[in-house]
Enzyme design. Structure first.
Site, mmCIF file in Angstrom:
data_model
loop_
_atom_site.group_PDB
_atom_site.id
_atom_site.type_symbol
_atom_site.label_atom_id
_atom_site.label_comp_id
_atom_site.label_asym_id
_atom_site.label_seq_id
_atom_site.Cartn_x
_atom_site.Cartn_y
_atom_site.Cartn_z
ATOM 1 N N HIS A 267 0.732 5.218 1.399
ATOM 2 C CA HIS A 267 -0.030 6.098 2.294
ATOM 3 C C HIS A 267 0.587 7.500 2.241
ATOM 4 O O HIS A 267 1.814 7.636 2.334
ATOM 5 C CB HIS A 267 0.021 5.549 3.724
ATOM 6 N N ASN B 16 0.858 -1.192 0.000
ATOM 7 C CA ASN B 16 0.000 0.000 0.000
ATOM 8 C C ASN B 16 0.887 1.232 0.000
ATOM 9 O O ASN B 16 2.024 1.189 0.454
ATOM 10 C CB ASN B 16 -0.890 0.011 1.248
HETATM 11 C C1 GRF Z 1 -2.467 8.646 -3.388
HETATM 12 O O1 GRF Z 1 -2.077 9.909 -3.041
HETATM 13 C C2 GRF Z 1 -2.266 7.689 -2.261
HETATM 14 O O2 GRF Z 1 -1.268 8.072 -1.395
HETATM 15 C C3 GRF Z 1 -3.581 7.733 -1.549
HETATM 16 O O3 GRF Z 1 -4.540 7.909 -2.557
HETATM 17 C C4 GRF Z 1 -3.952 8.592 -3.647
HETATM 18 C C5 GRF Z 1 -4.286 7.889 -4.929
HETATM 19 O O4 GRF Z 1 -4.019 8.694 -6.044
HETATM 20 N N1 GRF Z 1 -3.756 6.540 -0.777
HETATM 21 P P1 GRF Z 1 -4.085 8.088 -7.496
HETATM 22 O O5 GRF Z 1 -5.476 7.473 -7.669
HETATM 23 O O6 GRF Z 1 -3.022 7.044 -7.609
HETATM 24 O O7 GRF Z 1 -3.885 9.217 -8.423
#
Ligand code: GRF
Length: 224
Positions: free
Chosen positions: A112, A110
């Site tokens: 974050h 994941n």
């Molecule tokens: C990312 O910033 C990630 O850290 C968070 O959700 C966002 C997803 O962005 N968990 P994307 O859909 O990959 O543009």
């Protein structure tokens, strides 16, 4: 490039991390191919991007299922059907049960948008601003049953500037995300990094070429 390793990406939002990882697979930076992209949100940008990139994708709308387990069973069916052996959560806004996590334990990552262990959960950028922090960033970690608490593989740092708001900070953090996430997936698939006895193990010959990055220039995690 074709590879025997097959990655699935689970996403609920715009899909910029998905695109960064897909590009790294395409360029053989990551030794794997994208076997499936799943979104739980029917109109999520990630599905449009997957279509444009001609990558296999589908929507499994969690609202169509009676409970979390049934939703996850549907995803597991698809993942097994696509022979997926590595799963990447990229802005996937559903909490996963132990059962799902067990199935891909050690092959489930994941990202974050904070420097964990700071600010697990939601509204990370605003919380960093409210706390008066001078830097923030993103963390790639193995997924364990406890939310946003799995062992860290890599972090990308960015400075917090006086004029920042949550939106500008998110954008700056996301640039780091697109650098560190493909890198972390690559390390895992090359077995330079593994989850052993609940801890991150690194190949002794593995020289740190950027475990913590710093940069300038994201979106907030909101998993339900
Ligand atoms: C990312 O910033 C990630 O850290 C968070 O959700 C966002 C997803 O962005 N968990 P994307 O859909 O990959 O543009």
């Amino acid at each position: 490039m074709s590879s025997s390793r097959r990655i699935a990406i689970l996403a609920s939002g715009a899909g910029s991390n998905m695109a960064a990882i897909a590009q790294a697979c395409e360029q053989a930076v990551i030794p794997a191919s994208i076997g499936l992209i799943i979104s739980n949100v029917p109109n999520a940008g990630v599905l449009g991007r997957a279509k444009d990139l001609r990558l296999p994708h589908c929507c499994i709308d969690h609202r169509q299922f009676e409970n979390r387990e049934a939703f996850e069973d549907a995803m597991l069916l698809k993942l097994r059907g696509a022979s997926i052996d590595f799963v990447v959560l990229a802005g996937f806004m559903r909490i996963l049960t132990d059962c799902f996590i067990r199935e891909y334990y050690g092959s489930l990552l994941n990202i974050h948008p904070s420097l964990l262990p700071k600010y697990p959960g939601l509204n990370t950028h605003q919380r960093a601003l409210d706390a008066g922090d001078r830097e923030t960033g993103a963390t790639v970690h193995y997924v364990i049953p406890e939310l946003d608490a799995g062992p860290t593989i890599v972090q990308g740092k960015v400075p917090i500037l006086p004029e920042d708001d949550a939106e500008s900070l998110a954008a700056r953090v996301q640039v780091q995300e697109h650098a560190i996430y493909p890198q972390a997936v690559r390390w895992c698939l090359e077995k330079k990094v593994e989850l052993r006895d609940g801890k991150v193990w690194k190949d002794p010959s593995f020289m740190d070429d950027g475990e913590t990055r710093t940069g300038a220039n994201a979106n907030n995690g909101t998993r339900a």
